[in-house]
Write a protein that holds these residues in place. Sequence first.
Motif, short mmCIF file in Angstrom:
data_model
loop_
_atom_site.label_atom_id
_atom_site.label_comp_id
_atom_site.label_asym_id
_atom_site.label_seq_id
_atom_site.Cartn_x
_atom_site.Cartn_y
_atom_site.Cartn_z
N VAL A 47 18.04 -37.55 129.14
CA VAL A 47 18.85 -38.45 129.96
C VAL A 47 19.95 -39.12 129.13
O VAL A 47 21.13 -39.11 129.50
N LEU A 48 19.58 -39.70 128.00
CA LEU A 48 20.56 -40.45 127.20
C LEU A 48 21.64 -39.54 126.62
O LEU A 48 22.83 -39.87 126.66
N ARG A 70 12.07 -36.86 127.82
CA ARG A 70 12.90 -37.26 128.97
C ARG A 70 13.97 -38.26 128.55
O ARG A 70 15.11 -38.18 129.03
N GLU A 71 13.62 -39.19 127.68
CA GLU A 71 14.61 -40.16 127.21
C GLU A 71 15.78 -39.45 126.54
O GLU A 71 16.95 -39.77 126.78
N SER A 92 17.92 -46.52 122.36
CA SER A 92 16.98 -45.40 122.29
C SER A 92 15.76 -45.80 121.47
O SER A 92 15.88 -46.35 120.39
N GLY A 110 22.62 -36.71 127.77
CA GLY A 110 23.47 -36.31 128.88
C GLY A 110 24.48 -37.38 129.26
O GLY A 110 25.66 -37.10 129.50
N MET A 111 24.03 -38.65 129.29
CA MET A 111 24.92 -39.76 129.61
C MET A 111 26.01 -39.91 128.55
O MET A 111 27.18 -40.11 128.88
N CYS A 119 15.13 -39.76 120.11
CA CYS A 119 16.54 -39.76 120.49
C CYS A 119 17.34 -40.74 119.61
O CYS A 119 18.56 -40.62 119.47
#
Length: 255
Positions: free
Chosen positions: A234-235, A230-231, A187, A237-238, A191
């Motif tokens: 996405v991260l 956005r990073e 990251s 969530g993953m 994040c």
Amino acid sequence: MAQAPRGAQGIDPVLVVIPTYNERENIGPILERLLKALPDVNALVVDDGSPDGTGDVADELAKADERIQVMHRTEKAGLGAAYVAGFRWGLSRDYATIVEMDADGSHAPEDLPRVLAALEDADLSIGSRYVPGGSTVNWPFQRKALSWGANFYARIALGTKINDITAGFRAYRRSVLEKLPLDEIASRGYCFQIDLAFRTKLAGFDVVEVPITFTEREIGQSKMSGSVVREAIVLVGMWGLKRRWQQLRGLAKKG
């Protein structure tokens, strides 16, 4: 290295890592406030090749005060990469505690003694806006909503009880950073704060939150951007999906 002993004797010496990019007007005042509030700490300015000459200003300050050091990086590689570089610098020396702090004045150095004192009973102390006594000043509604939403999203996705997991004002015991796989930290933006706090909890370390007052910067521009948001979406969530999958596999094995 074994985990540092609890108590005030286990947190010194302290290094404050301050990443900078175009903070020419802010770096002098924040360092002055920091070293007035805590004369015994050292500061490391990690400058990502600021085109406004922030690195040059930091060099002049370092010449005048041996408590200040400067690391020059050649490109703007993101907040996470700057902090990891600063952590490695501190770990290569004898610092027992390494602090994250912004250069823009949003983190009050005067709050740092309380953040450090909380390490008496913890391994990571977070200066929090979202515990009783914490607050924000001069923040527009959109930023408040974004920050609150990011923390809520991270708590739900990761199953963590940290109220301000996105906070960037925090103090780590050396033992935490020695154990975390810094090479795996991908990251780059804000994040990064979620990533490290979550890894710290997963590693079994104790995390405490200390109320602070977060004040919106008066000079310069925020580094928050759409790509940073956005990073994080996405991260996180993953990571959340990976956590749920591991939980399901654990339940299946038990069954």
